[in-house]
Design an enzyme around this catalytic site. Structure first.
Site, PDB file in Angstrom:
ATOM      1  CG  HIS A  83      -1.100  -1.139   1.252  1.00 35.88           C
ATOM      2  ND1 HIS A  83      -2.431  -1.808   0.596  1.00 35.88           N
ATOM      3  CD2 HIS A  83      -1.465  -2.424   2.859  1.00 35.88           C
ATOM      4  CE1 HIS A  83      -2.890  -3.026   1.145  1.00 35.88           C
ATOM      5  NE2 HIS A  83      -2.223  -3.057   2.283  1.00 35.88           N
ATOM      6  CG  HIS A  87      -1.905 -10.122   5.905  1.00 39.71           C
ATOM      7  ND1 HIS A  87      -0.836  -9.662   6.243  1.00 39.71           N
ATOM      8  CD2 HIS A  87      -2.531  -9.133   5.598  1.00 39.71           C
ATOM      9  CE1 HIS A  87      -0.900  -8.268   5.958  1.00 39.71           C
ATOM     10  NE2 HIS A  87      -1.519  -8.378   5.366  1.00 39.71           N
ATOM     11  CG  ASP A 109       0.655  -5.065   4.674  1.00 39.49           C
ATOM     12  OD1 ASP A 109       0.268  -3.615   4.438  1.00 39.49           O
ATOM     13  OD2 ASP A 109       0.738  -5.649   5.013  1.00 39.49           O
TER      14      ASP A 109
END
Length: 460
Positions: free
Chosen positions: A58, A268, A319
């Protein structure tokens, strides 16, 4: 000439000596020949690796690094961090997103990532309206990848609800709101940008943020070879909510309702039971593991030993970008398992474990497994020094004391010290890092620092 001579190079069949690597002007390898004589006038390097794939990003969250490490009045968790992230995301402009992403991509390249998968969900303007170009912010991130020189898989996110049972989105989530038609419109708008350095897939955010029918509509409309990523079973609270709403755990609920194959990436997947571990491994889907973010957010530890025993595939991602080093992700993937199991040397392949060859060196197993899983998750021809693949490679610093010749090289690279051992980086046939400095590092850093100043002023 588009060529490099490597005294030692990690090829798909292992370490080889005297490898001549050639690539064309499209940025793809045209020749990879071991046991060669060094041609005159060709640049030489001692130790060459395939560039790593960062399968979960992100990018805008890079600007949050270090700003959320302050304890609140009560116990802090993923959910309190998420509220801070939502507030941060509300004011970022497309131009600022591009500046932040460019800085992130420079850092990723300098530490050894040559490809990135962008799980992109800030699609709307701050007031919640769609931009005139539905793909405005996605284009900005792709442009940042182009300016930095990293390959990118853009994954527009389906984000329709605030929780299981179709809970309406909160006002803080207004910039993320998309339905299946919105996501497919973004995918279509980005179609002309696809090429050797750009792929476009989709990412249902999670089962709490997207209905099964919505996920099915998006996935069924996507060309069959494109990647599909989803957050799943990251937090215990998410598992409990899914059980309360559906009577099933998240991974089981997804497999019971959708056809899962090798183009899927389960990001995840921290909290699974035995049957769920078996299902992901048997499907050929990739587990997208982000150990530094999972540790930062208090998610928990992925069940790596049973997953590997069943032949499961994994890759790594940064991430939220509390770290941008693949070495740190892989190191902590292994160290987390050592702490959980009270054993050493967990991530290895014994003979017959997966139907493949044995690999007892932890560093070699981790790097090669993450290349394979990351390449599959990216949906691009990356992750190997092989003709037809993107010309992505790392040259390690042969003068550094932590760089030992093969077969000890990858163990030293991953488990020795904290210096960055990546000296030069080729991505898509273009030298983007030389002598540890990115070719556009200073200009991109200046724009990033300006953006941080603008965001601080907005918050004050």
């Amino acid at each position: 000439m588009n060529a490099l001579f490597a005294r030692h190079a990690l090829l798909p069949d292992g370490w080889r000596r005297d490898v001549l690597l050639r690539w064309d002007d499209t940025g793809r390898f045209t020749g990879v020949t071991a046991d060669s004589a060094p041609p005159q006038g060709i640049e030489q390097a001692s130790y060459v690796l395939p560039g790593m794939i960062n399968l979960h990003s992100h990018s805008f969250q890079r600007a949050l690094s270090g700003l959320t490490e302050i304890a609140g009045e009560g116990p802090d968790s993923f959910w309190t961090w998420r509220d801070l992230m939502y507030r941060f995301a509300l004011g970022i402009t497309p131009e600022q997103m591009e500046a932040i992403a460019a800085q992130l991509f420079v850092e990723c390249l300098r530490y050894g990532y040559t490809s990135i998968c962008e799980f992109h969900y800030v699609h709307r303007a701050p007031d919640g309206a769609l931009y005139a170009d539905v793909a405005e912010t996605a284009r900005r991130v792709i442009a940042a990848a182009g300016s930095a020189g990293i390959g990118i898989t853009m994954l527009p996110v389906l984000y329709s609800y605030a929780g299981f049972g179709a809970v309406p989105l909160s006002d803080q989530q207004r910039r993320f709101r998309t339905g299946p038609d919105d996501v497919l419109a973004i995918v279509q708008a980005l179609e002309p940008l696809r090429g050797p350095m750009v792929e476009v897939g989709v990412a249902p955010h999670s089962l709490r943020a997207a209905s099964v029918d919505g996920v099915r509509a998006v996935v069924d409309a996507l060309p069959k070879e494109r990647p599909v990523h989803i957050h799943i079973a990251e937090q215990q609270a998410e598992v409990r909510q899914c059980l309360d709403q559906t009577g099933r755990r998240p991974v089981r609920f997804l497999f019971d309702n959708l056809a899962v194959d090798t183009r899927w990436c389960f990001v995840h997947a921290t909290h699974m039971d035995e049957s769920e571990i078996n299902s992901i491994a048997a499907s050929g889907a990739v587990a997208g593991l982000c150990p530094t973010t999972e540790a930062n957010l208090g998610d928990g530890l992925f069940p790596l030993p049973p997953f590997l025993e069943r032949g499961g595939r994994f890759g790594i991602g940064s991430d939220s970008h509390v770290s941008t080093s693949p070495v740190e992700e892989l190191r902590w993937l292994e160290y987390g398992q050592r702490l959980a199991t009270q054993r050493r040397n967990v991530a290895v392949a014994h003979t017959g474990d997966t139907g493949g060859r044995a690999e007892r060196r932890v560093g070699d197993f981790l790097w090669r497994a993450a290349l394979e899983g990351g390449g599959a998750a990216a949906g691009r021809q990356v992750g190997a020094l092989r003709p037809g693949y993107n010309a992505d490679l790392l040259v390690l610093d042969d003068a550094h004391p932590n760089v030992a010749p093969p077969p000890e090289l990858l163990n030293g690279f991953i488990f020795s010290g904290n210096d960055n051992l990546v000296k030069d980086v080729l991505a898509g046939g273009r030298w983007v890092v030389r002598g540890r400095e990115h070719v556009a590092q200073r200009a991109i850093a200046a724009r990033f620092l300006q953006t941080l100043a603008e965001l601080r002023e907005l918050r004050s």
